[in-house]
Design a protein around this motif. Structure first.
Motif, short mmCIF file in Angstrom:
data_model
loop_
_atom_site.label_atom_id
_atom_site.label_comp_id
_atom_site.label_asym_id
_atom_site.label_seq_id
_atom_site.Cartn_x
_atom_site.Cartn_y
_atom_site.Cartn_z
N VAL A 96 0.86 -1.17 0.00
CA VAL A 96 0.00 0.00 0.00
C VAL A 96 0.90 1.23 0.00
N ASP A 97 0.45 2.26 -0.65
CA ASP A 97 1.17 3.53 -0.66
C ASP A 97 0.15 4.61 -0.34
N SER A 98 0.58 5.61 0.40
CA SER A 98 -0.37 6.63 0.84
C SER A 98 0.28 7.99 0.95
N SER A 99 -0.58 9.00 0.90
CA SER A 99 -0.16 10.39 1.12
C SER A 99 -1.16 11.06 2.04
N LEU A 100 -0.64 11.72 3.06
CA LEU A 100 -1.43 12.57 3.92
C LEU A 100 -1.30 14.00 3.41
N ILE A 101 -2.41 14.71 3.34
CA ILE A 101 -2.39 16.10 2.89
C ILE A 101 -2.86 16.94 4.06
N ALA A 102 -1.92 17.71 4.64
CA ALA A 102 -2.22 18.51 5.83
C ALA A 102 -1.19 19.62 5.98
N GLU A 103 -1.64 20.75 6.47
CA GLU A 103 -0.71 21.81 6.83
C GLU A 103 -0.08 21.50 8.18
N ALA A 104 -0.84 20.86 9.05
CA ALA A 104 -0.39 20.47 10.38
C ALA A 104 -1.27 19.32 10.83
N PRO A 105 -0.78 18.46 11.67
CA PRO A 105 0.52 18.44 12.32
C PRO A 105 1.60 17.87 11.39
N LYS A 106 2.83 18.06 11.76
CA LYS A 106 3.95 17.46 11.05
C LYS A 106 4.01 15.99 11.46
N ILE A 107 4.22 15.11 10.50
CA ILE A 107 4.14 13.68 10.82
C ILE A 107 5.44 12.91 10.64
N LEU A 108 6.47 13.52 10.06
CA LEU A 108 7.68 12.78 9.71
C LEU A 108 8.20 11.92 10.86
N ALA A 109 8.25 12.45 12.05
CA ALA A 109 8.78 11.69 13.19
C ALA A 109 7.90 10.50 13.56
N HIS A 110 6.63 10.51 13.13
CA HIS A 110 5.67 9.47 13.51
C HIS A 110 5.51 8.39 12.44
N VAL A 111 6.10 8.61 11.27
CA VAL A 111 5.93 7.66 10.16
C VAL A 111 6.39 6.24 10.51
N PRO A 112 7.54 6.04 11.15
CA PRO A 112 7.92 4.66 11.47
C PRO A 112 6.88 3.93 12.32
N ALA A 113 6.32 4.59 13.31
CA ALA A 113 5.30 3.95 14.15
C ALA A 113 4.02 3.69 13.35
N MET A 114 3.65 4.62 12.47
CA MET A 114 2.46 4.42 11.64
C MET A 114 2.66 3.22 10.72
N LYS A 115 3.85 3.13 10.11
CA LYS A 115 4.13 1.99 9.22
C LYS A 115 4.08 0.68 9.99
N THR A 116 4.62 0.67 11.19
CA THR A 116 4.59 -0.54 12.01
C THR A 116 3.16 -0.95 12.31
N ASN A 117 2.31 0.00 12.72
CA ASN A 117 0.91 -0.31 13.05
C ASN A 117 0.15 -0.84 11.84
N ILE A 118 0.31 -0.18 10.72
CA ILE A 118 -0.43 -0.59 9.51
C ILE A 118 0.09 -1.94 9.02
N ALA A 119 1.39 -2.12 9.03
CA ALA A 119 1.96 -3.40 8.60
C ALA A 119 1.46 -4.54 9.49
N GLU A 120 1.40 -4.30 10.78
CA GLU A 120 0.91 -5.33 11.70
C GLU A 120 -0.55 -5.66 11.41
N ALA A 121 -1.38 -4.64 11.21
CA ALA A 121 -2.79 -4.87 10.95
C ALA A 121 -3.01 -5.65 9.65
N LEU A 122 -2.16 -5.40 8.66
CA LEU A 122 -2.31 -6.05 7.35
C LEU A 122 -1.43 -7.29 7.20
N GLN A 123 -0.66 -7.61 8.24
CA GLN A 123 0.28 -8.73 8.23
C GLN A 123 1.27 -8.61 7.07
N LEU A 124 1.87 -7.43 6.98
CA LEU A 124 2.87 -7.12 5.96
C LEU A 124 4.16 -6.70 6.64
#
Length: 159
Positions: A96-124
């Motif tokens: 899966v590939d995704s884009s968030l479109i937002a002026e705020a909040p900044k998410i770069l620091a949170h991307v690794p945790a988001m990827k881990t959560n989504i990968a776990e949910a999808l078993q990827l």
């Protein structure tokens, strides 16, 4: 073997006294996102991309906003249900590939945790999950900081 792709899009407006959940991560921000579930706009876009690749109805069909029994549902559970539907259809999620479109909040620091959560949910693997962010260059509702939008694509193989 058949390759299937799907596209997902979602948007949620900001609201006070709500958490800002993106990819299953509670992002520190002045406002959260309004919705019947946890309003995780990223997970919702990914769910619709997966459902689209399967040729199934959208997220609202499986998780209707007027169903009181699922109020506040964690959107990672929605992704788990999409994975189950893919398995039932004999499909394997490739990425899966995704884009968030937002002026705020900044998410770069949170991307690794988001990827881990989504990968776990999808078993990827986390390498099968793409998450990017961009702004709307101060234009429109996103530019006025009224909410967040997300887009996603999914690639599945039907065996």
């Amino acid at each position: 073997m058949k390759i299937r792709t799907g596209i997902g899009y979602d948007v949620h407006q900001f609201a006070q006294n709500r958490p800002c959940i993106l990819g299953g991560v509670n992002i520190p921000h002045t406002h959260g996102l309004l919705g019947h579930s946890d309003a995780d706009v990223l997970s919702h876009a990914i769910a619709d991309a997966l459902l689209g690749a399967l040729g199934l109805p959208d997220i609202g069909y499986y998780f209707p906003p007027d169903d009181a029994t699922i109020e506040g549902i964690c959107s990672l559970d929605i992704l788990k249900r999409c994975r189950e539907l893919a398995q039932e259809a004999g499909a394997e999620i490739q990425n899966v590939d995704s884009s968030l479109i937002a002026e705020a909040p900044k998410i770069l620091a949170h991307v690794p945790a988001m990827k881990t959560n989504i990968a776990e949910a999808l078993q990827l693997e986390t390498s099968q999950i793409g998450i990017k962010a961009t702004t709307n260059e101060t234009m429109g509702f996103v530019g006025r900081k009224e909410g967040i939008a997300a887009m996603a694509t999914a690639c599945l193989v039907i065996l």
